[in-house]
Structure formats: structure tokens, C-alpha cells
Scaffold this motif. Sequence first.
Motif, PDB file in Angstrom:
ATOM      1  N   GLU A 188       0.819  -1.201   0.000  1.00  0.00           N
ATOM      2  CA  GLU A 188       0.000   0.000   0.000  1.00  0.00           C
ATOM      3  C   GLU A 188       0.855   1.253   0.000  1.00  0.00           C
ATOM      4  O   GLU A 188       0.479   2.270  -0.570  1.00  0.00           O
ATOM      5  CB  GLU A 188      -0.935   0.017   1.212  1.00  0.00           C
ATOM      6  CG  GLU A 188      -1.998  -1.060   1.167  1.00  0.00           C
ATOM      7  CD  GLU A 188      -2.951  -0.951   2.331  1.00  0.00           C
ATOM      8  OE1 GLU A 188      -2.789  -0.028   3.161  1.00  0.00           O
ATOM      9  OE2 GLU A 188      -3.865  -1.790   2.408  1.00  0.00           O
ATOM     10  N   GLU A 189       2.033   1.183   0.638  1.00  0.00           N
ATOM     11  CA  GLU A 189       2.924   2.326   0.655  1.00  0.00           C
ATOM     12  C   GLU A 189       4.364   1.862   0.727  1.00  0.00           C
ATOM     13  O   GLU A 189       4.655   0.719   1.084  1.00  0.00           O
ATOM     14  CB  GLU A 189       2.611   3.253   1.827  1.00  0.00           C
ATOM     15  CG  GLU A 189       2.819   2.619   3.187  1.00  0.00           C
ATOM     16  CD  GLU A 189       2.542   3.580   4.322  1.00  0.00           C
ATOM     17  OE1 GLU A 189       1.998   4.669   4.071  1.00  0.00           O
ATOM     18  OE2 GLU A 189       2.901   3.244   5.469  1.00  0.00           O
ATOM     19  N   VAL A 190       5.266   2.773   0.349  1.00  0.00           N
ATOM     20  CA  VAL A 190       6.698   2.494   0.326  1.00  0.00           C
ATOM     21  C   VAL A 190       7.349   3.367   1.395  1.00  0.00           C
ATOM     22  O   VAL A 190       7.233   4.593   1.348  1.00  0.00           O
ATOM     23  CB  VAL A 190       7.295   2.792  -1.063  1.00  0.00           C
ATOM     24  CG1 VAL A 190       8.787   2.489  -1.076  1.00  0.00           C
ATOM     25  CG2 VAL A 190       6.575   1.981  -2.133  1.00  0.00           C
ATOM     26  N   LEU A 191       8.021   2.731   2.334  1.00  0.00           N
ATOM     27  CA  LEU A 191       8.564   3.431   3.490  1.00  0.00           C
ATOM     28  C   LEU A 191      10.082   3.346   3.485  1.00  0.00           C
ATOM     29  O   LEU A 191      10.652   2.265   3.264  1.00  0.00           O
ATOM     30  CB  LEU A 191       8.022   2.794   4.777  1.00  0.00           C
ATOM     31  CG  LEU A 191       8.623   3.276   6.101  1.00  0.00           C
ATOM     32  CD1 LEU A 191       8.131   4.682   6.413  1.00  0.00           C
ATOM     33  CD2 LEU A 191       8.263   2.308   7.228  1.00  0.00           C
ATOM     34  N   ILE A 192      10.757   4.461   3.741  1.00  0.00           N
ATOM     35  CA  ILE A 192      12.203   4.461   3.909  1.00  0.00           C
ATOM     36  C   ILE A 192      12.503   4.042   5.350  1.00  0.00           C
ATOM     37  O   ILE A 192      12.218   4.767   6.300  1.00  0.00           O
ATOM     38  CB  ILE A 192      12.816   5.830   3.597  1.00  0.00           C
ATOM     39  CG1 ILE A 192      12.607   6.168   2.118  1.00  0.00           C
ATOM     40  CG2 ILE A 192      14.307   5.839   3.938  1.00  0.00           C
ATOM     41  CD1 ILE A 192      13.172   7.501   1.694  1.00  0.00           C
ATOM     42  N   ALA A 193      13.068   2.836   5.489  1.00  0.00           N
ATOM     43  CA  ALA A 193      13.313   2.273   6.816  1.00  0.00           C
ATOM     44  C   ALA A 193      14.690   2.617   7.356  1.00  0.00           C
ATOM     45  O   ALA A 193      14.962   2.441   8.539  1.00  0.00           O
ATOM     46  CB  ALA A 193      13.136   0.758   6.765  1.00  0.00           C
ATOM     47  N   GLY A 194      15.598   3.089   6.488  1.00  0.00           N
ATOM     48  CA  GLY A 194      16.939   3.434   6.930  1.00  0.00           C
ATOM     49  C   GLY A 194      17.734   4.043   5.797  1.00  0.00           C
ATOM     50  O   GLY A 194      17.356   3.942   4.614  1.00  0.00           O
ATOM     51  N   LEU A 195      18.835   4.714   6.134  1.00  0.00           N
ATOM     52  CA  LEU A 195      19.689   5.382   5.158  1.00  0.00           C
ATOM     53  C   LEU A 195      21.133   4.967   5.366  1.00  0.00           C
ATOM     54  O   LEU A 195      21.585   4.788   6.502  1.00  0.00           O
ATOM     55  CB  LEU A 195      19.579   6.905   5.299  1.00  0.00           C
ATOM     56  CG  LEU A 195      18.190   7.526   5.130  1.00  0.00           C
ATOM     57  CD1 LEU A 195      18.228   8.996   5.532  1.00  0.00           C
ATOM     58  CD2 LEU A 195      17.720   7.392   3.694  1.00  0.00           C
ATOM     59  N   ILE A 196      21.879   4.815   4.280  1.00  0.00           N
ATOM     60  CA  ILE A 196      23.305   4.556   4.365  1.00  0.00           C
ATOM     61  C   ILE A 196      24.021   5.883   4.592  1.00  0.00           C
ATOM     62  O   ILE A 196      23.810   6.836   3.828  1.00  0.00           O
ATOM     63  CB  ILE A 196      23.812   3.875   3.080  1.00  0.00           C
ATOM     64  CG1 ILE A 196      23.244   2.452   3.006  1.00  0.00           C
ATOM     65  CG2 ILE A 196      25.334   3.853   3.032  1.00  0.00           C
ATOM     66  CD1 ILE A 196      23.659   1.688   1.779  1.00  0.00           C
ATOM     67  N   PRO A 197      24.834   5.985   5.644  1.00  0.00           N
ATOM     68  CA  PRO A 197      25.520   7.255   5.924  1.00  0.00           C
ATOM     69  C   PRO A 197      26.345   7.721   4.728  1.00  0.00           C
ATOM     70  O   PRO A 197      27.130   6.967   4.165  1.00  0.00           O
ATOM     71  CB  PRO A 197      26.426   6.907   7.112  1.00  0.00           C
ATOM     72  CG  PRO A 197      25.756   5.743   7.779  1.00  0.00           C
ATOM     73  CD  PRO A 197      25.136   4.949   6.656  1.00  0.00           C
ATOM     74  N   GLY A 198      26.127   8.977   4.348  1.00  0.00           N
ATOM     75  CA  GLY A 198      26.866   9.561   3.238  1.00  0.00           C
ATOM     76  C   GLY A 198      26.339   9.207   1.872  1.00  0.00           C
ATOM     77  O   GLY A 198      26.903   9.631   0.854  1.00  0.00           O
ATOM     78  N   GLY A 199      25.273   8.414   1.813  1.00  0.00           N
ATOM     79  CA  GLY A 199      24.710   8.001   0.532  1.00  0.00           C
ATOM     80  C   GLY A 199      23.890   9.100  -0.127  1.00  0.00           C
ATOM     81  O   GLY A 199      23.584  10.130   0.491  1.00  0.00           O
ATOM     82  N   PRO A 200      23.485   8.906  -1.381  1.00  0.00           N
ATOM     83  CA  PRO A 200      22.724   9.925  -2.106  1.00  0.00           C
ATOM     84  C   PRO A 200      21.408  10.297  -1.433  1.00  0.00           C
ATOM     85  O   PRO A 200      21.011  11.466  -1.455  1.00  0.00           O
ATOM     86  CB  PRO A 200      22.482   9.275  -3.472  1.00  0.00           C
ATOM     87  CG  PRO A 200      23.560   8.259  -3.613  1.00  0.00           C
ATOM     88  CD  PRO A 200      23.833   7.757  -2.229  1.00  0.00           C
ATOM     89  N   ALA A 201      20.707   9.330  -0.849  1.00  0.00           N
ATOM     90  CA  ALA A 201      19.425   9.638  -0.213  1.00  0.00           C
ATOM     91  C   ALA A 201      19.606  10.575   0.965  1.00  0.00           C
ATOM     92  O   ALA A 201      18.872  11.564   1.115  1.00  0.00           O
ATOM     93  CB  ALA A 201      18.743   8.343   0.242  1.00  0.00           C
ATOM     94  N   GLU A 202      20.599  10.289   1.809  1.00  0.00           N
ATOM     95  CA  GLU A 202      20.871  11.154   2.953  1.00  0.00           C
ATOM     96  C   GLU A 202      21.308  12.538   2.483  1.00  0.00           C
ATOM     97  O   GLU A 202      20.819  13.558   2.986  1.00  0.00           O
ATOM     98  CB  GLU A 202      21.939  10.536   3.844  1.00  0.00           C
ATOM     99  CG  GLU A 202      22.209  11.323   5.108  1.00  0.00           C
ATOM    100  CD  GLU A 202      23.331  10.717   5.935  1.00  0.00           C
ATOM    101  OE1 GLU A 202      23.031  10.179   7.018  1.00  0.00           O
ATOM    102  OE2 GLU A 202      24.504  10.801   5.500  1.00  0.00           O
ATOM    103  N   GLY A 249      20.633  13.957  -0.266  1.00  0.00           N
ATOM    104  CA  GLY A 249      19.562  14.641  -0.989  1.00  0.00           C
ATOM    105  C   GLY A 249      18.399  15.071  -0.130  1.00  0.00           C
ATOM    106  O   GLY A 249      17.433  15.645  -0.642  1.00  0.00           O
ATOM    107  N   GLY A 250      18.449  14.780   1.177  1.00  0.00           N
ATOM    108  CA  GLY A 250      17.420  15.276   2.076  1.00  0.00           C
ATOM    109  C   GLY A 250      16.355  14.288   2.469  1.00  0.00           C
ATOM    110  O   GLY A 250      15.413  14.646   3.191  1.00  0.00           O
TER     111      GLY A 250
END
Length: 299
Positions: free
Chosen positions: A223-237, A239-240
Motif C-alpha cells: 500500500e505504501e513504500v517506506l524508507i526504513a533506513g539510510l546509508i551514511p553519506g549516501g545519495p538519499a541522505e 539529498g534530504g
Amino acid sequence: MDAPLDLIQDVLPGTVALAVRIRKGHRSIPILGEKRMGSGSVVDSHGYILTVNYLVLGAEEITVGITDGRTVQAGVVARDYDSGLALLKAEETPLAALRMGSSLDLTLGDPVFAVGSTGQAERRGSGGLVTYLGEFDAAWEYMLDRAIVSTAENPGYGGGPLFDSRGLMVGVVSLNLEGVGRASLAIPVEVYQLQRLELLEHGGIVSRPRRAWLGCYVESDEEEVLIAGLIPGGPAEAGGLKQGDRIEEVGFCSVSSRRDFYEELWKCRSGERVNLTIRRGEERLKISLRGGDREAFFR
């Protein structure tokens, strides 16, 4: 189901133990540690060994343990970040090579067995049945068009071979699947076989465009897509994006499952802009970030 002892004895010489020391400061250490143990399969008598890529990310030294008690050094000669496989080359040859099969010859309910290392010369086997053949996706921006799930649990360290009832290698055991009962995931060996010449010549898959990579862990409940964690220094982190963000759209396409998300994300190439619509609490936000290159990040 117990693993067949006669077949295990036949294949043991083609299985190896891997002890890996990682370069200081490598970006994979916070996730995977600086000393790793794994298993591998000899796929060519000239010393080529197939294993899982996560084991050897950032490897500075790889020690190969053979069942006769010898140890030799090896280096990484090729990686496929999309499938999660890595190919090593041992310094000393020849080594006993396993006979290759194909997961395409498997059907549901077929008996299989896995072999994994538990020490330099120690091996364990585990038997079971094939319970699933098909698409598979996981939280770490990973998806296979075909995977093998069986009740043959990984009996040792990851990266060892999965065999059919004839003792032919049909897959590389990646991990035990949590929450699925007694089950393990294996990457079909034909993923390597079909790309073998390209891997040997180029050290990677150059015929396939590099996918955009965000460096996040993604969960979904259809039903939805959830960001459960981020890799330190990665593009997602960078990019905000934040843990807990819910992704509603990639570009102009709505996504409601992890597979939807990956399929839309990978229409973008590394270096291109990825436009997301997310929900953060009660806010609906538009975020544009540059897709990264997983291989360059972990080089």
C-alpha cells in the motif's frame, strides 16, 4: 530433509572457506564489519571462485581455506552489483571445480542441498526442497528476476553453493530468510554463467546501464513504500530524504510497493536526477536528488 552424504562428499573439494579483511575506513564497515567470514564455490579449475559480493566489499586481503587444509590468497576479479555476485581468483591452481547445472531445470518440490563453510577446512550441509522460483526483492535496493527459495537452510557462512539432486551447482546461497520459517535464498548460477565472459574481460557488467542508486533501505506493505533506513553519506541522505519518509511517486508515476519503486527508480541512470514525491508526517514534499553509483560509492 537431510543432505545426501554421498553427494556432499563428492562436492566438498570444490567448496572453500573465505576469511576477508577489509580496508580501514571502508564505507561498508559500519554495515558489514571489518572482518568477514564466508563460503565460496570453485567454478573453474584455474582457481576462479564464486561468492556473494557483500562479503568482499572493500576487501584488502582474502584468505581461501581448502578442505585439504591448505590456505591460499585470492583477489576480486569481477563484481555484479545488481545480482550480488562476486568472482575471485585464487593465487594457487589448480583447484577442484564443481559441475554446473541451472535453476531452470528445477521445479517446485525438487530436493536440493546447500554446503557452507564453518571454518578453514570444516563444512556443513543442509538438505531441503525448493519452495519458490521467481521474482524476489529486498530492502537494500535489490531485486532478482529469478531467485531460488528452499527449505535447505544456509548451513554455514554465506556465499556457498546450492546443489540439485544430481550434485550439480544451481545457485549461490546468499542468506537465510527471516520471517519465512526455515528457508534460504539462493542466486541462480546461470546469472554468472550468462555473464561469465563479460565479467572476466571487464571485471563487471558493462553492457548494462548503471542504475540510479539512492542508498536507502525500503520496506512496503503493498500500500505504501517506506524508507526504513539510510546509508551514511549516501545519495538519499545527501539529498534530504529521512528515515520514515513515505514515497508516493517517482517522476510522475505512483508507487505502492517496493517492486514498483525499484522499477521506476531504475528507469533513471546513475548521475541523473531522480524526482520523488514523498509524505513526511502530514506534509507532502517534492524532492529532487541525483542518483548515485553504488559501485563507485563502495569502491
